[in-house]
Design a protein around this motif. Structure first.
Motif, short mmCIF file in Angstrom:
data_model
loop_
_atom_site.label_atom_id
_atom_site.label_comp_id
_atom_site.label_asym_id
_atom_site.label_seq_id
_atom_site.Cartn_x
_atom_site.Cartn_y
_atom_site.Cartn_z
N SER A 1 41.96 41.90 33.86
CA SER A 1 41.26 42.72 32.72
C SER A 1 40.74 43.99 32.97
CB SER A 1 40.38 41.52 32.12
OG SER A 1 39.36 41.25 33.13
N ASP A 2 40.52 44.22 34.25
CA ASP A 2 39.94 45.71 34.26
C ASP A 2 41.18 46.82 34.01
OD1 ASP A 2 37.75 45.04 35.31
OD2 ASP A 2 38.36 44.92 37.35
N ARG A 3 40.44 47.83 33.50
CA ARG A 3 41.17 49.13 33.04
C ARG A 3 41.05 49.87 34.28
NH1 ARG A 3 38.29 51.46 28.67
NH2 ARG A 3 39.55 53.40 29.16
N LEU A 4 42.25 50.19 35.12
CA LEU A 4 42.34 50.91 36.24
C LEU A 4 41.53 52.39 36.24
CD1 LEU A 4 43.46 51.19 39.14
CD2 LEU A 4 45.39 52.26 38.10
N VAL B 1 38.85 53.19 34.77
CA VAL B 1 37.47 52.82 34.54
C VAL B 1 36.93 52.63 35.82
CG1 VAL B 1 35.51 51.00 33.84
CG2 VAL B 1 37.28 51.87 32.24
N LEU B 2 37.92 51.83 36.71
CA LEU B 2 37.44 51.56 38.27
C LEU B 2 37.70 53.08 38.98
CD1 LEU B 2 39.11 48.14 38.91
CD2 LEU B 2 36.71 48.75 38.65
N GLN B 3 38.64 53.67 38.83
CA GLN B 3 38.72 54.90 39.22
C GLN B 3 37.57 56.12 39.10
OE1 GLN B 3 42.65 55.82 37.80
NE2 GLN B 3 43.94 55.28 39.63
N GLU B 4 37.33 56.09 37.99
CA GLU B 4 36.01 56.91 37.51
C GLU B 4 34.66 56.30 38.34
OE1 GLU B 4 35.91 56.52 33.39
OE2 GLU B 4 37.41 58.10 33.21
N LYS B 5 34.68 55.04 38.46
CA LYS B 5 33.65 54.44 39.13
C LYS B 5 33.55 54.65 40.67
CE LYS B 5 31.26 49.69 39.36
NZ LYS B 5 31.55 48.10 39.14
N MET B 6 34.82 54.76 41.47
CA MET B 6 35.00 55.35 42.78
C MET B 6 34.42 56.56 42.97
SD MET B 6 35.90 52.29 43.72
CE MET B 6 36.62 52.21 45.38
N GLN B 7 35.18 57.52 41.93
CA GLN B 7 34.38 59.00 41.98
C GLN B 7 32.93 59.09 41.74
OE1 GLN B 7 36.08 61.16 42.97
NE2 GLN B 7 38.14 60.36 42.89
N LEU C 1 39.54 51.01 46.52
CA LEU C 1 39.93 50.30 45.39
C LEU C 1 41.15 49.30 45.64
CD1 LEU C 1 39.78 49.81 42.41
CD2 LEU C 1 40.86 51.73 41.86
N ILE C 2 41.09 48.11 45.55
CA ILE C 2 42.13 47.19 45.87
C ILE C 2 42.84 46.95 44.45
CG2 ILE C 2 42.95 44.78 46.71
CD1 ILE C 2 40.59 45.40 48.66
N ASP C 3 43.96 47.30 43.95
CA ASP C 3 44.64 46.85 42.76
C ASP C 3 45.94 46.21 43.20
OD1 ASP C 3 45.92 47.30 40.48
OD2 ASP C 3 46.22 49.26 40.56
N LEU C 4 45.65 44.78 43.04
CA LEU C 4 46.72 43.82 43.31
C LEU C 4 47.75 43.86 42.17
CD1 LEU C 4 44.23 40.86 44.30
CD2 LEU C 4 45.73 42.68 46.01
N GLN C 5 47.40 44.17 40.98
CA GLN C 5 48.33 44.30 39.93
C GLN C 5 49.61 45.12 40.28
OE1 GLN C 5 45.10 44.19 39.61
NE2 GLN C 5 44.69 42.77 37.93
N ASN C 6 49.23 46.32 40.73
CA ASN C 6 49.98 47.12 41.06
C ASN C 6 50.51 47.52 42.60
OD1 ASN C 6 50.30 48.55 38.62
ND2 ASN C 6 48.60 49.52 38.86
N GLN C 7 49.89 46.37 43.37
CA GLN C 7 50.19 46.26 44.75
C GLN C 7 49.98 47.45 45.47
OE1 GLN C 7 51.51 43.26 46.51
NE2 GLN C 7 50.21 42.60 44.70
N GLN C 8 48.74 47.73 45.34
CA GLN C 8 48.51 49.29 46.19
C GLN C 8 46.90 49.23 46.39
OE1 GLN C 8 49.82 52.28 43.57
NE2 GLN C 8 47.90 52.44 42.49
N ILE C 9 46.57 49.96 47.28
CA ILE C 9 45.07 50.28 47.56
C ILE C 9 44.97 51.78 47.60
CG2 ILE C 9 43.19 50.30 49.08
CD1 ILE C 9 44.27 47.71 50.23
N GLU C 10 43.94 52.16 46.83
CA GLU C 10 43.44 53.59 46.76
C GLU C 10 42.20 53.85 47.70
OE1 GLU C 10 42.86 54.77 42.73
OE2 GLU C 10 44.74 54.31 42.03
#
Length: 193
Positions: free
Chosen positions: A130-133, A135-141, A153-162
């Motif tokens: 349910s997280d908007r990507l 929003v989390l990217q802004e939080k990381m910044q 930032l572990i994004d299992l929906q897109n199968q990637q890690i930032e």
């Protein structure tokens, strides 16, 4: 985790009211079963609980960082229940956080008991369905801008890690991948599937 700005009347806050650190702390103590965050400009955010899969993934991440730290004894590991009072005034609770031991030890006992007034040195955020990507990217910044040295930032929906580091462009890796803590977290190696 769904992040939504709360309507002030839900928690007895006047419309348009911005909360300061003391008011936010009191609100959290008044509603201990509610997971809350506060933006740097005083907006209240409600963070929804995670489901079973997300909770198990979060526990695994915390466990791996905790096990590494138990052998190295270089810092303190925190769960997503811990709220940190960032230098910009935001109150954030990353899914996994780690603070260098020397920084943790400079805090008073009261600062340790309440919301620690510092930004973690290392954070992990696990994106829930349910997280908007963005929003989390802004939080990381925001973590980086407040002194964090490494953020995943572990994004299992897109199968990637930032991977976020100060002064560097965000690095993206496809899952599964093997992540290393580098100089900040020497010897930390995590495989993320």
């Amino acid at each position: 985790m769904i992040q939504t700005v709360l309507e002030p009347n839900h928690l007895g806050i006047a419309p348009g009211q911005r909360l300061n650190a003391a008011e936010f702390y009191q609100l959290c103590m008044t509603y201990p079963d509610q997971s809350l965050e506060l933006t740097a400009n005083g907006e209240l955010i409600i963070v929804s609980p995670v489901g079973g899969i997300g909770g198990a993934q979060e526990a695994s991440l915390i466990g791996q960082v905790w096990a590494w730290n138990a052998t190295k004894k270089l810092g303190q590991v925190f769960s997503s229940s811990t709220i940190f009072r960032l230098p910009n005034g935001a109150h954030r609770s990353p899914d996994v956080a780690w603070v260098k031991l020397g920084r943790w030890q400079t805090l008073t006992e009261i600062e340790r008991q309440k919301f620690p007034p510092l930004c973690p040195d290392f954070v992990i955020e696990l994106r829930s369905p349910s997280d908007r990507l963005i929003v989390l990217q802004e939080k990381m910044q925001e973590y980086l801008a407040n002194g964090c040295h490494l953020a995943w930032l572990i994004d299992l929906q897109n199968q990637q890690i930032e991977i976020y580091r100060p002064g560097l462009a965000c690095e993206t890796q496809s899952l599964p991948t093997r992540l290393e803590g580098g100089e900040l977290l020497p010897g930390l190696v995590m495989t993320i599937n």
